[in-house]
Structures are given as C-alpha cells and as structure tokens.
Design a protein around this motif. Structure first.
Motif, short mmCIF file in Angstrom:
data_model
loop_
_atom_site.label_atom_id
_atom_site.label_comp_id
_atom_site.label_asym_id
_atom_site.label_seq_id
_atom_site.Cartn_x
_atom_site.Cartn_y
_atom_site.Cartn_z
N ASN A 177 -4.93 -2.49 -9.49
CA ASN A 177 -4.35 -2.64 -10.09
C ASN A 177 -2.53 -1.71 -9.76
O ASN A 177 -1.44 -2.78 -10.00
CB ASN A 177 -3.93 -1.50 -11.70
CG ASN A 177 -4.92 -2.30 -12.44
OD1 ASN A 177 -5.38 -3.46 -12.97
ND2 ASN A 177 -5.44 -1.89 -13.67
N ASP A 178 -2.97 -0.81 -8.91
CA ASP A 178 -1.45 -0.84 -7.91
C ASP A 178 -1.18 -1.55 -6.87
O ASP A 178 0.22 -1.97 -6.68
CB ASP A 178 -2.04 0.83 -7.03
CG ASP A 178 -2.65 1.68 -8.43
OD1 ASP A 178 -1.09 1.88 -8.98
OD2 ASP A 178 -3.10 2.56 -8.55
N ILE A 179 -1.77 -3.05 -6.14
CA ILE A 179 -1.56 -3.73 -5.40
C ILE A 179 -1.60 -4.78 -6.16
O ILE A 179 -0.58 -5.78 -5.26
CB ILE A 179 -3.14 -3.30 -4.45
CG1 ILE A 179 -4.14 -4.05 -4.62
CG2 ILE A 179 -2.54 -2.10 -3.37
CD1 ILE A 179 -4.83 -3.79 -3.53
N SER A 208 -12.31 -0.55 -4.90
CA SER A 208 -11.25 -1.33 -4.70
C SER A 208 -11.26 -1.59 -6.70
O SER A 208 -9.62 -1.68 -6.98
CB SER A 208 -11.66 -2.57 -4.45
OG SER A 208 -12.58 -2.58 -4.74
N VAL A 251 -7.80 0.92 -7.14
CA VAL A 251 -6.40 0.76 -6.91
C VAL A 251 -6.37 -0.68 -7.10
O VAL A 251 -4.87 -1.52 -6.95
CB VAL A 251 -6.41 0.58 -4.95
CG1 VAL A 251 -6.96 2.09 -5.04
CG2 VAL A 251 -7.61 0.40 -4.59
N LYS A 304 -6.72 8.13 -5.00
CA LYS A 304 -7.05 7.45 -4.75
C LYS A 304 -8.10 5.79 -4.06
O LYS A 304 -8.84 5.72 -4.27
CB LYS A 304 -6.07 6.36 -5.56
CG LYS A 304 -6.09 6.46 -7.58
CD LYS A 304 -5.03 5.03 -7.94
CE LYS A 304 -5.17 5.83 -9.75
NZ LYS A 304 -4.36 4.57 -10.23
N LEU A 305 -6.41 5.78 -2.91
CA LEU A 305 -6.92 5.41 -1.89
C LEU A 305 -8.56 5.90 -1.24
O LEU A 305 -9.44 4.99 -0.61
CB LEU A 305 -5.98 5.15 -0.66
CG LEU A 305 -5.12 4.17 -0.83
CD1 LEU A 305 -3.73 3.97 0.40
CD2 LEU A 305 -6.07 2.63 -0.73
N LEU A 320 0.90 -1.46 -0.49
CA LEU A 320 -0.04 0.02 0.06
C LEU A 320 0.86 1.85 -0.05
O LEU A 320 0.51 2.16 -0.18
CB LEU A 320 -0.94 -0.35 1.41
CG LEU A 320 -2.30 -0.61 1.25
CD1 LEU A 320 -3.10 -0.69 2.55
CD2 LEU A 320 -3.20 -0.78 0.20
N ASN A 351 3.24 2.88 -1.65
CA ASN A 351 3.36 4.35 -2.84
C ASN A 351 1.70 4.06 -3.96
O ASN A 351 1.76 4.91 -4.45
CB ASN A 351 4.19 2.94 -4.04
CG ASN A 351 5.45 3.48 -3.32
OD1 ASN A 351 5.73 4.13 -2.43
ND2 ASN A 351 6.39 2.12 -3.63
N VAL A 352 1.28 3.60 -3.33
CA VAL A 352 -0.52 3.87 -3.98
C VAL A 352 -0.80 5.30 -3.38
O VAL A 352 -0.70 5.76 -2.29
CB VAL A 352 -1.82 3.20 -3.08
CG1 VAL A 352 -2.74 3.14 -3.71
CG2 VAL A 352 -1.51 1.32 -3.49
N ASP A 353 -1.86 6.14 -4.34
CA ASP A 353 -1.72 7.22 -4.40
C ASP A 353 -2.86 7.66 -3.59
O ASP A 353 -3.90 6.63 -3.58
CB ASP A 353 -2.18 7.98 -6.02
CG ASP A 353 -2.31 9.28 -6.21
OD1 ASP A 353 -1.83 9.75 -6.97
OD2 ASP A 353 -3.87 9.87 -5.28
N GLU A 410 -0.08 -7.39 -9.52
CA GLU A 410 0.20 -7.03 -10.52
C GLU A 410 -0.13 -8.73 -11.05
O GLU A 410 0.07 -8.94 -12.43
CB GLU A 410 1.70 -7.12 -10.40
CG GLU A 410 2.32 -7.60 -9.77
CD GLU A 410 4.02 -6.77 -9.83
OE1 GLU A 410 4.51 -8.26 -9.33
OE2 GLU A 410 3.71 -5.94 -10.74
#
Length: 455
Positions: free
Chosen positions: A91-93, A86, A89, A80-81, A73, A75-77, A95
């Motif tokens: 794609n950010d958490i 869900s 986010v 956005k959080l 979590l 580096n998640v913007d 891969e």
RNA sequence: GUGAAUGUAGCUCAGUUGGUUAGAGCACCAGAUUGUGGUUCUGGGGGUCGCGGGUUCGAGUCCCGUCUUUCACCCCA
C-alpha cells in the motif's frame, strides 16, 4: 536482441480473430441497446482503495497493482521494508490497480454521479478487465467483460429481462445447446438454516457449488472435513435432490423453508421471475433452477445466474446476480439494489471456435476485389471502386500490377466473395466480368447492374 | 498462491540405448498456365530443437535453472 513476447495470459488478436470477436461483441451490444441499456466506460485503472475488499481475500490477491511513479521507496518506513514482506509495503508503493471487473467501477461511478443519474439506471459496459490469476484454458489475465446492470430498483422484472437478453444473445450467436442456471442467495441461506448450519455458510456453499464437478461422495467428504454432521449432510442432499420441474422444485422447497424467512424470500423471487417469463411470452426453455449453484458469494444477495454452453470444456460464459449493498461500500447512505449480467466474450469465442459455430459472414472483409492487368486498367478501376464505395459496398482494389492468379488468390485468402476483372475489353464496353468466388460463376454486368446486385 | 506435465519449421507431429549434414504432412513462394483462383504436377525457401547453464570426446536426446502453454487445487468470465 531479445525475442519479443507477451505477458503471461495476454494475447494479440489478428484480423480474422477480430472479425469474429466483433461479431460476438456486436451481437451482445445490439441486445443490450434493444433492452434500453446505455453505454458507459470507466478507466482501466482505479484507485486501489476502490478495488480492495470488494472481492474477498482471494480477489485482493488477484488484483494487478500499479507501482507509483517517481521515487516511490523514499518515504516507506524502513522497518517495514526490512521485513521483506511485500504485503506490508504494497500500500505504500502502489495506490492504483487495474480493474478486476466492471461491476465495482460501475458502483463507484453511480455513487460519484448520483446527482445526475435517473433511477432506475441501466448501463452496459464492454471493456477489458485484468486478473493476476494463473492462466488455463478459457482463463486469461486480460479478458473482456460485457456487463449490463440496472441499479435503483428491486423489481424482478430486471431478473426476467436478464434471462431474455441471454436468450437473445445466444440466438444471435446461433448457440443452441446451452443452459441458464439460476438460483438465489436466499435459497442457499434457507438451506443453511434448514440444516442448522448458520454461521458456516462459506464452507457449505463452496462445497455445494462443486457438486456437479466432483459428485456427492466428494462433497460429503469435504463437508465432513469441515465439521458437518452426517445428519446435516443428509438433510442437505435431500434438499439438493428435490425432483421435478423448476415449478415443482420451488413448491417443494417453499414447504421445506417454512421456518426460514430468507429461504422463502428466495423462492418467492424465483417464482416471480419464472412467472414473468410467461408474461413476456417467453418460455423457461434453457432455464434451469439449480439449487447447487453458488457463485459470487462475496457480493450477490439475491438471484444468481450462470450460463454454460453444453458439450464444451469451458467454464461458464456468463454470470451475474443481484446485489444489495454494493454502493454502500462506497459510503452511499441510500440503499441502491442492483442486478446485472456479464458475458465473457473470450470464453464465448473459445466455445464457438470449438463447436465450429462461426458463420462465414463473420470472416468476410471486403465484399469486392477489383482485379486488373496493367497501369491503365488499374487506374480505370479506381472510378468503379469509388462508385461501389459510394453505395456502401465495402470493396478494395489490388494495389499493384500483377498476375491475375495472384489477385484471385488474394481474394480467396481474404474470403472476399466477389471479384471484378477489368481489362482492355471491359474498358471499351464498360461491361465488367463479375465473378462469384464461391460458385465460380461469372457474369457480365454494367456498373449499375453491379451496384444493383451487390448493394 | 500450491502441486504436476509440456515445449522440435508458420501449423500438426516423427526423431532408435546420447553418435555424421534434424525429417514428414499441411501451409508458404516460384514454374507448368503472357486475361481467370480454390484440383494436379515439378521445384524452392524456411529450424541458435523455448531460453540459459551443466555432464560428456560428442546433447534435440541426460541433469539443473528459467520462461511459455496446459492440468489439478483455489477462485472465476
């Protein structure tokens, strides 16, 4: 202490179930190999970018995503959080994801290994796939697919061979009452064009596919809601109700598709496939040209297949078709056409179970159980056991001294067809009591005779 | 993902308007039968009534939540 449990839609397979699953699996594998397909395995997880966008929006929803390792979590913007959305986010958490089918990983493999693949490339793949679907009868979140695909040829020979393979698999499994439905994406497009509904294919095909399930009335209702005129609907059902044998239907529709290039192409391919069956000395038994079959719309472009076992309330046990542009989705410049079939062994299992089609051989474990009375006879039994195993007779010894009744019960429970009793008398004469557990008959045989009869 | 139903012993199910110690069949174990099973007879073990709350003097039974399985929609093997 919490009671142990399994994730929704997943199952354990005990020895009895596995014996039967292996029976199905081996039948399918042997047919694939006989037709010249070579095995391939790919990882359970793929990069999410490989999987997303290949199965339509619905498919993306059903992908199992794997949370990134570590402090995912960090580096998640932050904005956005805060949306608490869900999807934003995801794609950010995450891969990686679990594979959804075997066709897309296969296409990925082909593109990545294009330099060392000889075309046409035929591979088969038997592995589990995962879908975050809501489980129902015959629908699981983890299930096996058995795929055979050919890429790198447009030849309808492949379509014909798919039909042949389905027939062989069904024959090996002793499933007699089944239907191979076949249609063509071009035929569907031809219908859309003929009824002046181009641009609305998606709604149209989804409704058509439900015909068998919900009937003409309800299909018309759904089409009206989607804005299709009564005139269009009349034209549609005129086409869907084309009477006659597959050959007659094809001819009638060919005329109807006079102005539709893709319609003509579809009919052409199907005609070729039926013709080829004859050249293979096979028949079109079990094969049904079903104009209302509309599956795998997100990537099939040519022939479409589906196999139903009749008189069981289980969805299709197999499906497949031809796709033109699957490798293009991975940036391949060369246009590789492919066609494949996928058997769902979990559904085949359920259907065979319901129809009581499993042969007894599919249950047996060992062929022989060696029974005895004490330490001495047990130890002498081991030599016989070794002799049997050396001849490839799968056999076991009851591993502890106990009553004969208990040993015979054990053989019964494991469906072991023969027992050999070793007592003091047998040790002296070296002639053993061999009992057929099905008939109850008992013979006196020497080691050589036992091997002769049971090998 | 949306809407609904279900859950009592390993399995299939009983369990009255809420009321003593929750039952049956099958399966399992033991004995009848110290070298012959799948039949029979006798006996035995096994349930925190899915889980967690609540109502009640009292809940398997009523209410809420949750999980499982199933059904319909969606889609699919």
């Amino acid at each position: 202490m919490e009671k142990p449990s399994l994730p929704k839609g997943t199952r354990d397979f005990g020895p009895q179930t596995m014996a039967r699953r292996n029976f199905i699996l081996q039948s399918i594998r042997s047919v694939f190999q006989k037709f010249g397909f070579q095995p391939l395995e790919t990882p359970a997880m793929e990069n999410l970018s490989t999987l997303t966008g290949k199965y339509g929006d619905e498919g993306d929803q059903l992908l199992f995503k794997i949370l990134d390792s570590g402090d995912f979590l960090k580096n998640v913007d932050a904005t956005k959080l805060e949306t608490r959305n869900s999807k934003l986010v995801a794609n950010d958490i995450s891969e990686k994801g679990l594979r959804y089918d075997l066709t897309v990983p296969f296409a990925r493999y082909v593109v990545m290994n294009r330099h060392e693949i000889t075309l046409p490339f035929k591979r088969y793949q038997i592995q589990p796939v995962w879908r975050a679907d809501r489980p129902q009868k015959g629908r699981y979140r983890e299930f096996y697919q058995c795929d055979a695909d050919v890429v790198g040829t447009d030849s309808i020979i492949c379509e014909a061979e798919i039909i042949l393979m389905i027939k062989e698999v069904m024959a090996l499994l002793r499933i007699a009452d089944y239907t191979i439905k076949i249609n063509h994406r071009g035929v569907l497009n031809g219908i859309a064009e003929t009824m002046n509904a181009t641009g609305k294919e998606a709604d149209l095909f989804v409704a058509i596919d439900k015909l068998e399930k919900i009937g003409e009335e309800n299909v018309r209702k759904e089409l009206s809601e989607k804005g299709f005129t009564t005139q269009q609907q009349d034209k549609l059902f005129e086409l869907l109700k084309t009477p006659g044998s597959p050959e007659q239907k094809l001819n009638t529709l060919l005329n109807a598709f006079a102005t539709s290039a893709s319609g003509k192409k579809g009919i052409d391919d199907l005609k070729t496939a039926f013709d080829l069956l004859g050249h293979y000395q096979s028949s079109s038994d079990h094969v049904d040209f079903d104009v209302a079959l509309a599956r795998g719309l997100s990537y099939y472009t040519g022939c479409i297949f589906e196999v139903k076992i009749n008189n069981v309330a289980i969805g299709s046990v197999s499906g497949g078709g031809r796709y033109d542009n699957l490798t293009q989705a991975f940036g391949s410049k060369e246009k590789l056409s492919g066609v494949g079939i996928s058997f769902g062994i979990d559904r085949i299992y359920d259907a065979m179970d319901e129809l009581n089609l499993f042969p007894v051989e599919a249950n047996a474990s060992s062929k022989v159980l060696i029974c005895h009375f004490d330490d001495n006879t047990l130890q002498h039994g081991l030599a016989l056991l070794t002799a049997l195993r050396q001849k490839g007779i799968s056999s076991e010894v009851y591993p502890e001294v106990s009553k004969l009744k208990k040993q015979l019960d054990y053989a019964n429970k494991k469906s072991i067809p023969f027992t050999i009793v070793i007592g003091e008398e047998e040790l002296k004469t070296e002639v053993f009591a061999v009992k057929n557990m099905t008939t109850g008959e008992q013979q006196k045989w020497s080691t050589e005779q036992i091997i002769q009869h049971l090998a």
